[in-house]
Write a protein that holds these residues in place. Structure first.
Motif: not given
Length: 281
Positions: A97, A99, A104, A107, A109, A153, A155, A170
């Motif tokens: 991620e 920021w 955000l 992103l 993955s 996300a 997480h 994600t």
């Protein structure tokens, strides 16, 4: 006018008292806050978990924070391994991620599911996250839908996600909507013994998932069922700045400490096709 202000303040107070995770999100970093400093105050530079399946260690998961001056990079990684005779199953997950000024901005993955490669990339355009390919070209498909901001996300490190009602998954690249059931206070297992925590259960498009936070709203545990109905647990190894959260786990019989060896030798009567898990975050 004075009495309207008084009544408004009382109603806000009642809302915060009866919604502990709302209180956490109100007290969390605002849009212009230094998010890196905020997460370092709670967790230090990283969060680390042992991953257990069916009562046996199978891997590890960690989240790392890096940044400053209005910028933050959050990296999550998971490594899992199961084995049976000559057969071995490996799972690798990495997500980042980015920021900027509390928002955000990107992103991505990357998943290696025993050789099957899956990638997702999202970049902020205006007030939306748009799925792109590796060259930052927007993906044109019926599945790739813009994700309205703000969004978090999947997480778990930010307890404010419980108030959002939606999360960017994600593992699937999809926006999932959910409701939250409060499970109350309980003690959960960790590498440093028992932790007093508050539990929450996801319902809706996310299900079979329970998450725990301690008294400082730090993420300290996760549990879900895989596709075979086996219980998968994330047990806190390092999930706070205080020294007591950073102890090394030791097994009385072996004295072996972290990092644990990856992998689990399966019972011979188990078949690889029957234990291939479904991982979720």
């Amino acid at each position: 006018m004075y009495w309207l202000r008084v009544i408004g303040a009382l109603l806000l107070g009642l809302l915060l008292v009866h919604s502990p995770h709302v209180l956490a999100s109100v007290g969390g970093p605002g849009p212009e806050a230094d998010r890196h400093q905020h997460w370092q105050m709670l967790y230090g530079d990283s969060i680390e978990f042992e991953v257990w399946r069916d009562g046996e260690p199978v891997g590890r998961y960690h989240t790392r924070f890096d940044g400053g001056a209005g910028q933050l990079r959050v990296e999550a990684q998971m490594e899992l391994e199961l084995s049976w005779l000559w057969w071995r199953y490996r799972y690798r997950y990495q997500a980042v991620e980015l920021w900027q000024q509390g928002h955000l901005s990107a992103l991505s993955s990357r998943i290696d599911d025993d050789g099957e490669q899956i990638h997702y990339h999202f970049v902020r355009f205006g007030d939306q996250l748009i799925e792109t390919d590796a060259s930052l070209t927007p993906v044109a498909s019926s599945r790739a839908k813009p994700v309205p901001l703000p969004v978090l996300a999947s997480h778990h490190y930010d307890i404010a996600v419980l108030d959002q009602g939606r999360v960017l998954n994600t593992l699937t690249g999809q926006l999932n909507r959910f409701q939250v059931e409060q499970l109350g206070s309980m003690t959960i297992a960790s590498a440093r013994g028992k932790i007093d925590a508050r539990g929450f259960r996801y319902q809706g498009e996310l299900h079979d998932t329970e998450v725990w936070y301690d008294e400082r709203n730090r993420w300290v545990g996760l549990r879900f069922k895989d596709r075979r109905g086996m219980t998968v647990e994330f047990r806190c190894q390092r999930c706070g700045r205080d020294q007591s959260t950073n102890l090394m786990m030791r097994f009385p019989a072996t004295g072996v400490g972290w990092p644990l060896p990856l992998g689990r030798v399966l019972n011979p009567d188990q078949s690889p096709q029957l234990i291939r898990p479904r991982w979720q975050l």
